[in-house]
Design an enzyme around this catalytic site. Structure first.
Site, PDB file in Angstrom:
ATOM      1  CG  HIS A  90      -3.696  -3.734   3.128  1.00  0.00           C
ATOM      2  ND1 HIS A  90      -2.662  -3.276   3.908  1.00  0.00           N
ATOM      3  CD2 HIS A  90      -4.321  -2.639   2.646  1.00  0.00           C
ATOM      4  CE1 HIS A  90      -2.664  -1.957   3.910  1.00  0.00           C
ATOM      5  NE2 HIS A  90      -3.673  -1.538   3.149  1.00  0.00           N
ATOM      6  CD  GLU A  96      -1.391  -6.401   5.174  1.00  0.00           C
ATOM      7  OE1 GLU A  96      -1.072  -6.626   3.986  1.00  0.00           O
ATOM      8  OE2 GLU A  96      -1.636  -5.255   5.606  1.00  0.00           O
ATOM      9  CB  CYS A 142      -1.003  -0.045   1.148  1.00  0.00           C
ATOM     10  SG  CYS A 142      -2.500   0.887   0.770  1.00  0.00           S
TER      11      CYS A 142
HETATM   12  N1  GLN Z   1      -2.181   6.802   2.615  1.00  0.00           N
HETATM   13  C1  GLN Z   1      -2.210   5.994   1.428  1.00  0.00           C
HETATM   14  C2  GLN Z   1      -3.534   6.090   0.705  1.00  0.00           C
HETATM   15  O1  GLN Z   1      -4.526   6.469   1.282  1.00  0.00           O
HETATM   16  C3  GLN Z   1      -1.869   4.560   1.742  1.00  0.00           C
HETATM   17  C4  GLN Z   1      -2.904   3.852   2.525  1.00  0.00           C
HETATM   18  C5  GLN Z   1      -2.421   2.573   3.127  1.00  0.00           C
HETATM   19  O2  GLN Z   1      -1.230   2.312   3.173  1.00  0.00           O
HETATM   20  N2  GLN Z   1      -3.328   1.768   3.654  1.00  0.00           N
HETATM   21  O3  GLN Z   1      -3.613   5.752  -0.450  1.00  0.00           O
END
Ligand code: GLN
Length: 548
Positions: free
Chosen positions: A508, A510, A382
């Protein structure tokens, strides 16, 4: 007909109630039962999505896009239960629904009160948590500690829920602590007695007491607890601190006879042993593994283990699959700038997790540059992907000042920008791109080698994404899009062609890893770290145990 288990906790928080609930779910599945799991949280936030990770730990995302308590991660790692928006209710979410009904005029002029309106809404939430009629056992964990003011409506609701049902339709499990006082060398039962006393005052008599201890519970103590808490002796069981892995919990509970107790109480039948042989083989692998890899996790919420819980667990699963142990070097992103990349020296892989806010961003970028330049396996998740894109843009694509619009609204090169449908969003709660989305995996890529399929589905939680206007320039610099949303064209996976293992994902992964089914990217990352350690660097997909 679905039977219900309600799990409460007493004396203190952090007793591992979530783990124990998940383990009970797993034990029942191993006995051929279908289970559902649910958590009721007494705080007023509608969901944990807007809370700081320092307050609450990680926010666990379900396929249907609910931002939930991290205990749901344990539920999914231990069982096959399908978790949804109905698997986690907070006081805030319950009140929100009651107040919405009141505004609609549904209460027809009546005074709206905690009892019966809030408690009725809680009972409805418990019913909603059971996804279908063929669920044999619905497990509901009540957050918080018995005795808290906030928990009262939930406890009253589960009491009412049990009222009028047969004894074998509902079971109350209470998890409590037997503190050990080193000064006197004794374990104490009084807090347990008081906690059960509190429950009984509310009208709940626990059917089983699971006593968390550091040292073995003596027969004498169990007798005493049984007598004073009015719980049958064989239903007072010990759950001692695990030796080396949280995955020991189901095995220990089966050894303590909890499988038989639960099945007998709920008239589920109990013939033959609970088969945990594959799980025990996995634990044996963990116990006997001799090799080690060290992975640096460079993030902002490093001080709190729970903030990256699923990531640490997924790394552990990946290590198990590679017959190795993973040691995590937790590094504050800011320290990479202040102390230099020497604090990364010696690790066999770098993982940059998701996050929000500007603090530490440049430290993460510096760490990624170090991994890229030194051929160290890198895995970005992310925000980790976004940092990798910025790094490559600045250093390989010659896009000076490249940045994300999240933190640098005037950057000349917004390589990360706000998603189109986020532009009109102003509320913070529950408004990100959330939940499962499809992704097409491009052939002849590292991603494809890892997944082994053309189409995947992964869970998201973000507002920003790779700016497709820069996609070609980035590809020319060696950073290729290896996973793309089939309709929207959003880039979900990037990888560096000229590097042994350098991958970033916008989702994600994970959240979809478990000990017997490690996530393919994590598994490949651990394999790459092993190769890096042994100085080979090629041969990323070493033979692995496959339990999938
Ligand atoms: N802040 C970033 C976004 O909103 C990454 C979000 C995250 O890592 N969950 O895209």
């Amino acid at each position: 007909m679905t039977k219900h288990i309600f799990i409460t906790g007493g004396v203190v928080s952090s007793l591992g109630k979530g783990l124990t609930s998940a383990a009970i779910g797993m034990i029942l599945e191993r006995r051929g039962k279908r289970v559902s799991l649910q958590k009721l949280d007494p705080y007023i936030n509608v969901d944990p999505g807007t809370m700081s990770p320092f307050q609450h730990g990680e926010v666990y995302v379900t396929d249907d896009g609910a931002e939930t308590d991290l205990d749901l991660g344990h539920y999914e790692r231990f069982t096959h239960a399908v978790l949804t928006k109905n698997s986690n209710f907070t006081t805030g979410k319950i009140y929100q629904s009651v107040i919405a009904r009141e505004r609609r005029g549904d209460y027809l002029g009546r005074t709206v009160q905690v009892i019966p309106h809030i408690t009725d809404a809680i009972v409805e939430a418990i019913r909603a948590g059971v996804p279908s009629e063929d669920v044999d056992v619905a497990i509901t964990e009540i957050g918080g500690t018995v005795g808290d003011i906030e928990s009262l409506p939930f406890l009253e609701a589960i009491r009412q829920f049990a009222h009028g049902r047969n004894r074998d339709e509902v079971m109350f499990v209470h998890i409590t602590l037997l503190p050990y006082l080193s000064a006197s060398g004794e374990m104490k039962t009084k807090p347990t007695q008081q906690s059960v006393g509190k429950l009984r005052e509310i009208g709940i008599q626990p059917d089983v007491l699971i006593c968390r201890t550091e040292k073995p519970m003596t027969e004498e103590m169990a007798d005493k607890i049984s007598l004073f808490c009015n719980v049958r002796r064989e239903e007072v069981i010990e759950e001692r601190d695990v030796e080396f892995s949280i995955y020991e919990v189901p095995r220990d509970l089966v050894r303590a006879g909890l499988d038989r107790i639960v099945c007998n109480h709920l008239s589920l039948g109990f013939e033959g042993e609970t088969d945990l042989s594959d799980w025990e083989a996995m634990l044996e692998d963990v116990r006997t593994t001799e090799s080690k890899i060290e992975i640096a996790v460079v993030g902002k919420y490093i001080d709190l283990h729970d903030a990256y819980k699923s990531i640490y667990e997924a790394l552990a699963h990946a290590a198990i699959a590679n017959r190795t142990e993973v040691v995590i070097r937790k590094i504050q992103a800011e320290d990479v700038l202040e102390e230099g990349t020497s604090i990364l020296e010696g690790v066999h892989g770098l993982l940059v997790p998701g996050g929000f806010g500007e603090r530490g961003l440049e430290g993460k970028i510096a760490a990624i540059r170090w991994a890229r330049e030194n051929g160290v396996p890198f895995f970005g998740i992310c925000l980790g992907l976004q940092c990798a894109v910025i790094e490559v843009a600045r250093d390989l694509a010659g896009l000076d000042g490249a940045h994300t619009l999240e933190h640098s609204p005037h950057t000349p090169h917004p390589v990360i920008h706000l998603m189109e449908d986020q532009k009109t969003v102003s509320d913070k709660g529950g408004t990100m791109r959330l939940g499962a989305y499809d992704c097409r995996v491009e052939p002849d890529t590292l991603a494809h080698r890892l997944y082994g399929v053309d189409a995947i589905s992964e869970r998201h939680r973000h507002r920003f994404e790779l700016n497709n206007a820069y996609r070609e320039q980035l590809a020319a610099a060696g950073l290729r899009a290896s996973g793309v949303h089939p309709e929207l064209g959003l880039v979900e996976i990037v990888e560096l062609t000229d590097h042994p293992f350098f991958i970033g994902v916008q989702f994600h992964p994970e959240f979809k890893s478990s000990p017997l089914r490690p996530h393919p990217i994590f598994r490949g990352f651990a394999a790459a770290a092993l190769s890096f350690r042994s100085g080979r660097n090629e041969d990323v997909l070493v033979p692995q145990r496959t339990n999938a």
